[in-house]
Design a protein around this motif. Structure first.
Motif, PDB file in Angstrom:
ATOM      1  N   GLU A   1       0.833  -1.202   0.000  1.00 27.03           N
ATOM      2  CA  GLU A   1       0.000   0.000   0.000  1.00 27.03           C
ATOM      3  C   GLU A   1       0.868   1.253   0.000  1.00 27.03           C
ATOM      4  O   GLU A   1       0.599   2.214  -0.723  1.00 27.03           O
ATOM      5  CB  GLU A   1      -0.923   0.014   1.215  1.00 27.03           C
ATOM      6  N   ALA A   2       1.956   1.232   0.790  1.00 27.25           N
ATOM      7  CA  ALA A   2       2.864   2.374   0.853  1.00 27.25           C
ATOM      8  C   ALA A   2       3.517   2.629  -0.502  1.00 27.25           C
ATOM      9  O   ALA A   2       3.617   3.782  -0.948  1.00 27.25           O
ATOM     10  CB  ALA A   2       3.933   2.135   1.913  1.00 27.25           C
ATOM     11  N   VAL A   3       3.950   1.566  -1.167  1.00 28.90           N
ATOM     12  CA  VAL A   3       4.578   1.720  -2.481  1.00 28.90           C
ATOM     13  C   VAL A   3       3.589   2.314  -3.474  1.00 28.90           C
ATOM     14  O   VAL A   3       3.936   3.215  -4.263  1.00 28.90           O
ATOM     15  CB  VAL A   3       5.112   0.357  -2.993  1.00 28.90           C
ATOM     16  N   GLY A   4       2.357   1.845  -3.442  1.00 29.84           N
ATOM     17  CA  GLY A   4       1.344   2.368  -4.345  1.00 29.84           C
ATOM     18  C   GLY A   4       1.079   3.850  -4.118  1.00 29.84           C
ATOM     19  O   GLY A   4       0.932   4.623  -5.066  1.00 29.84           O
ATOM     20  N   ILE A   5       1.050   4.270  -2.854  1.00 28.47           N
ATOM     21  CA  ILE A   5       0.825   5.687  -2.539  1.00 28.47           C
ATOM     22  C   ILE A   5       2.002   6.531  -3.015  1.00 28.47           C
ATOM     23  O   ILE A   5       1.830   7.606  -3.594  1.00 28.47           O
ATOM     24  CB  ILE A   5       0.608   5.874  -1.021  1.00 28.47           C
ATOM     25  N   MET A   6       3.215   6.048  -2.772  1.00 30.50           N
ATOM     26  CA  MET A   6       4.404   6.810  -3.157  1.00 30.50           C
ATOM     27  C   MET A   6       4.516   6.987  -4.667  1.00 30.50           C
ATOM     28  O   MET A   6       5.050   7.996  -5.139  1.00 30.50           O
ATOM     29  CB  MET A   6       5.667   6.116  -2.642  1.00 30.50           C
ATOM     30  N   ASP A   7       4.038   6.018  -5.412  1.00 36.85           N
ATOM     31  CA  ASP A   7       4.148   6.107  -6.866  1.00 36.85           C
ATOM     32  C   ASP A   7       3.006   6.898  -7.505  1.00 36.85           C
ATOM     33  O   ASP A   7       2.919   6.988  -8.732  1.00 36.85           O
ATOM     34  CB  ASP A   7       4.224   4.705  -7.474  1.00 36.85           C
ATOM     35  N   THR A   8       2.137   7.494  -6.672  1.00 31.72           N
ATOM     36  CA  THR A   8       1.185   8.475  -7.171  1.00 31.72           C
ATOM     37  C   THR A   8       1.945   9.771  -7.393  1.00 31.72           C
ATOM     38  O   THR A   8       2.690  10.211  -6.520  1.00 31.72           O
ATOM     39  CB  THR A   8       0.056   8.704  -6.142  1.00 31.72           C
ATOM     40  N   LEU A   9       1.804  10.368  -8.553  1.00 28.92           N
ATOM     41  CA  LEU A   9       2.654  11.505  -8.935  1.00 28.92           C
ATOM     42  C   LEU A   9       1.833  12.772  -9.161  1.00 28.92           C
ATOM     43  O   LEU A   9       1.531  13.132 -10.306  1.00 28.92           O
ATOM     44  CB  LEU A   9       3.455  11.157 -10.196  1.00 28.92           C
ATOM     45  N   PRO A  10       1.478  13.485  -8.089  1.00 32.05           N
ATOM     46  CA  PRO A  10       0.751  14.749  -8.268  1.00 32.05           C
ATOM     47  C   PRO A  10       1.665  15.850  -8.784  1.00 32.05           C
ATOM     48  O   PRO A  10       2.890  15.762  -8.685  1.00 32.05           O
ATOM     49  CB  PRO A  10       0.268  15.066  -6.839  1.00 32.05           C
ATOM     50  N   ASP A  11       1.068  16.900  -9.336  1.00 36.01           N
ATOM     51  CA  ASP A  11       1.842  18.021  -9.875  1.00 36.01           C
ATOM     52  C   ASP A  11       2.104  19.107  -8.840  1.00 36.01           C
ATOM     53  O   ASP A  11       2.798  20.075  -9.127  1.00 36.01           O
ATOM     54  CB  ASP A  11       1.093  18.650 -11.065  1.00 36.01           C
ATOM     55  N   ASP A  12       1.554  18.969  -7.654  1.00 33.89           N
ATOM     56  CA  ASP A  12       1.663  19.982  -6.617  1.00 33.89           C
ATOM     57  C   ASP A  12       2.622  19.507  -5.527  1.00 33.89           C
ATOM     58  O   ASP A  12       2.513  18.381  -5.042  1.00 33.89           O
ATOM     59  CB  ASP A  12       0.277  20.242  -6.021  1.00 33.89           C
ATOM     60  N   LEU A  13       3.589  20.357  -5.149  1.00 35.56           N
ATOM     61  CA  LEU A  13       4.605  19.966  -4.183  1.00 35.56           C
ATOM     62  C   LEU A  13       3.994  19.618  -2.830  1.00 35.56           C
ATOM     63  O   LEU A  13       4.341  18.605  -2.223  1.00 35.56           O
ATOM     64  CB  LEU A  13       5.633  21.089  -4.017  1.00 35.56           C
ATOM     65  N   LYS A  14       3.090  20.451  -2.336  1.00 38.85           N
ATOM     66  CA  LYS A  14       2.491  20.205  -1.025  1.00 38.85           C
ATOM     67  C   LYS A  14       1.730  18.886  -1.005  1.00 38.85           C
ATOM     68  O   LYS A  14       1.826  18.107  -0.050  1.00 38.85           O
ATOM     69  CB  LYS A  14       1.562  21.361  -0.654  1.00 38.85           C
ATOM     70  N   GLU A  15       0.983  18.621  -2.067  1.00 34.50           N
ATOM     71  CA  GLU A  15       0.240  17.362  -2.155  1.00 34.50           C
ATOM     72  C   GLU A  15       1.195  16.174  -2.197  1.00 34.50           C
ATOM     73  O   GLU A  15       0.946  15.128  -1.585  1.00 34.50           O
ATOM     74  CB  GLU A  15      -0.651  17.366  -3.399  1.00 34.50           C
ATOM     75  N   CYS A  16       2.301  16.337  -2.919  1.00 34.21           N
ATOM     76  CA  CYS A  16       3.283  15.263  -3.035  1.00 34.21           C
ATOM     77  C   CYS A  16       3.917  14.960  -1.676  1.00 34.21           C
ATOM     78  O   CYS A  16       4.082  13.799  -1.295  1.00 34.21           O
ATOM     79  CB  CYS A  16       4.359  15.662  -4.038  1.00 34.21           C
ATOM     80  N   VAL A  17       4.261  15.998  -0.925  1.00 30.49           N
ATOM     81  CA  VAL A  17       4.822  15.808   0.415  1.00 30.49           C
ATOM     82  C   VAL A  17       3.814  15.077   1.298  1.00 30.49           C
ATOM     83  O   VAL A  17       4.163  14.151   2.034  1.00 30.49           O
ATOM     84  CB  VAL A  17       5.215  17.164   1.036  1.00 30.49           C
ATOM     85  N   GLY A  18       2.549  15.489   1.208  1.00 27.75           N
ATOM     86  CA  GLY A  18       1.509  14.839   2.002  1.00 27.75           C
ATOM     87  C   GLY A  18       1.391  13.355   1.698  1.00 27.75           C
ATOM     88  O   GLY A  18       1.219  12.533   2.608  1.00 27.75           O
ATOM     89  N   LEU A  19       1.505  12.991   0.427  1.00 26.81           N
ATOM     90  CA  LEU A  19       1.415  11.583   0.050  1.00 26.81           C
ATOM     91  C   LEU A  19       2.620  10.777   0.561  1.00 26.81           C
ATOM     92  O   LEU A  19       2.473   9.627   0.978  1.00 26.81           O
ATOM     93  CB  LEU A  19       1.305  11.453  -1.468  1.00 26.81           C
ATOM     94  N   LEU A  20       3.802  11.378   0.517  1.00 23.79           N
ATOM     95  CA  LEU A  20       4.992  10.673   1.009  1.00 23.79           C
ATOM     96  C   LEU A  20       4.910  10.452   2.514  1.00 23.79           C
ATOM     97  O   LEU A  20       5.362   9.419   3.034  1.00 23.79           O
ATOM     98  CB  LEU A  20       6.251  11.458   0.647  1.00 23.79           C
ATOM     99  N   VAL A  21       4.356  11.412   3.229  1.00 23.23           N
ATOM    100  CA  VAL A  21       4.152  11.248   4.677  1.00 23.23           C
ATOM    101  C   VAL A  21       3.108  10.162   4.918  1.00 23.23           C
ATOM    102  O   VAL A  21       3.302   9.271   5.759  1.00 23.23           O
ATOM    103  CB  VAL A  21       3.712  12.583   5.313  1.00 23.23           C
ATOM    104  N   LYS A  22       2.000  10.241   4.194  1.00 18.33           N
ATOM    105  CA  LYS A  22       0.932   9.254   4.339  1.00 18.33           C
ATOM    106  C   LYS A  22       1.441   7.841   4.051  1.00 18.33           C
ATOM    107  O   LYS A  22       1.103   6.881   4.766  1.00 18.33           O
ATOM    108  CB  LYS A  22      -0.207   9.603   3.383  1.00 18.33           C
ATOM    109  N   ALA A  23       2.271   7.707   3.026  1.00 17.26           N
ATOM    110  CA  ALA A  23       2.800   6.389   2.655  1.00 17.26           C
ATOM    111  C   ALA A  23       3.668   5.807   3.769  1.00 17.26           C
ATOM    112  O   ALA A  23       3.593   4.609   4.065  1.00 17.26           O
ATOM    113  CB  ALA A  23       3.600   6.506   1.367  1.00 17.26           C
ATOM    114  N   GLN A  24       4.513   6.650   4.378  1.00 20.80           N
ATOM    115  CA  GLN A  24       5.349   6.152   5.470  1.00 20.80           C
ATOM    116  C   GLN A  24       4.500   5.624   6.621  1.00 20.80           C
ATOM    117  O   GLN A  24       4.809   4.582   7.210  1.00 20.80           O
ATOM    118  CB  GLN A  24       6.249   7.269   5.987  1.00 20.80           C
TER     119      GLN A  24
END
Length: 276
Positions: free
Chosen positions: A135-158
C-alpha cells in the motif's frame, strides 16, 4: 536606511547583453525550462562575437518546480526501497518465488495490496506487513503536480507502510531534506531568493540543463516589437561568478572507466612495493 537585499540589479535598455542577465519568455505558455533563463555566455564572447549569435543559458525554476522535479524523486526512491526491502525479507522466509524490485513496484500499481497478498498465500502476520508495504509503495508512486500534495502523500505512505515511524518523524524525513537543499544544494543548482522585479518567490538555477536562444530574439528591455525574450534584470557580480563557477564544475568532472582505475591501482601497488 539600507535598501532591501536582492541578488539581482536592474539594468538599462542601453546596456549590452552580458553574462548574468535574466531573460523572461514573452510567451507565458512556454515550459518551465524556458520561462526564465540565466545567460551563461561569457562577456568576451559577446564582445568578439565568438558565440555566433547563440546565447547559452540555464533555466531558473521556481523553488516548488525544482524540488518537485529534482528532489522529490530522490526522497521517493529512498522510501520505496525501505518498503521493498521489507517485502523481500518476508518473501525470503516463504516459498514465494524471487520477484525483482521493479516487478514488485509495478505489481503494486496494477492490483490492490489485498489481492496480491491473497495470491501469495502468506501467513496472517506476514500478510499484514506485506499488505502495508505494498500500500505504501502504491501511494508513493502516485505523482501529483503539486509539491504540497506530493509531500503529504509521502508522509501518508510512510505511516501506512511496514514498520511505520511516528507522524512527526515521517514529516521531518521529507521536509528536512527539502529544507536542507536551500542551504546545501547539489553542485548543479543554487538558490536565488529573487531574479527580478516582481519575481521574488524563490528560485533555483539548474545548471545541468542548457538552453540556447538567438541573440536577435532577445529584447534588452520592455518592447512592443516581436521578440521571444526580454531581459528583466542582471545578477550581481558575486552571484554571477558563483553560478558560472558551479556551472563549470558540473561539466569539468570526467568519469574514467573502471579498467583504468584498476590498472592505476595496480601501478600504485607495484610502486609501493618497489619503494619498501
Amino acid at each position: 536606511m539600507d535598501e532591501p537585499f536582492a541578488e539581482y540589479c536592474e539594468v538599462s535598455v542601453t546596456d549590452p547583453l552580458r553574462q548574468g542577465d535574466v531573460l523572461e519568455a514573452v510567451d507565458a505558455g512556454v515550459s518551465m525550462w524556458r520561462r526564465h533563463l540565466l545567460v551563461m555566455t561569457a562577456d568576451c564572447d559577446f564582445a568578439y562575437a565568438k558565440h555566433q549569435g547563440r546565447v547559452t543559458c540555464v533555466p531558473l525554476l521556481t523553488a516548488d518546480e525544482y524540488l518537485l522535479e529534482m528532489q522529490i524523486p530522490k526522497i521517493r526512491e529512498q522510501l520505496v526501497r525501505q518498503q521493498l526491502k521489507a517485502l523481500r525479507q518476508i518473501f525470503s522466509a516463504t516459498t514465494v518465488p524471487a520477484i525483482s524490485d521493479r516487478r514488485l513496484r509495478e505489481w503494486a500499481s496494477e492490483q490492490t495490496p489485498a489481492d496480491i497478498v491473497k495470491m501469495l498465500d502468506l501467513g496472517e502476520a506476514d500478510a499484514q506487513k506485506a499488505r502495508a508495504a505494498l500500500e505504501a509503495v502504491g501511494i508513493m508512486d502516485t505523482l501529483p503536480d503539486d509539491l504540497k500534495e506530493c509531500v503529504g502523500l509521502l508522509v501518508k505512505a510512510q505511516l501506512a507502510g511496514a514498520s511505520p515511524p511516528k507522524s512527526d518523524g515521517a514529516v521531518k524525513r521529507v521536509v528536512n531534506h527539502l529544507r536542507g537543499v536551500y542551504a546545501q544544494p547539489p553542485g548543479d543548482a543554487l538558490f536565488l531568493s529573487a531574479i527580478g522585479p516582481g519575481q521574488e518567490a524563490g528560485y533555483f538555477a539548474y545548471l545541468r540543463h542548457i538552453e540556447q536562444v538567438w541573440e536577435p530574439e532577445i529584447a534588452r528591455g520592455p518592447s512592443h516589437t516581436e521578440f521571444a525574450y526580454r531581459r528583466i534584470s542582471r545578477m550581481r557580480d558575486r552571484f554571477t561568478h558563483a553560478l558560472v563557477q558551479r556551472f563549470a564544475m558540473v561539466f569539468m568532472s570526467i568519469g574514467l572507466p573502471q579498467q583504468y582505475e584498476e590498472l592505476r591501482d595496480l601501478h600504485a601497488e607495484i610502486q609501493g612495493d618497489n619503494l619498501v
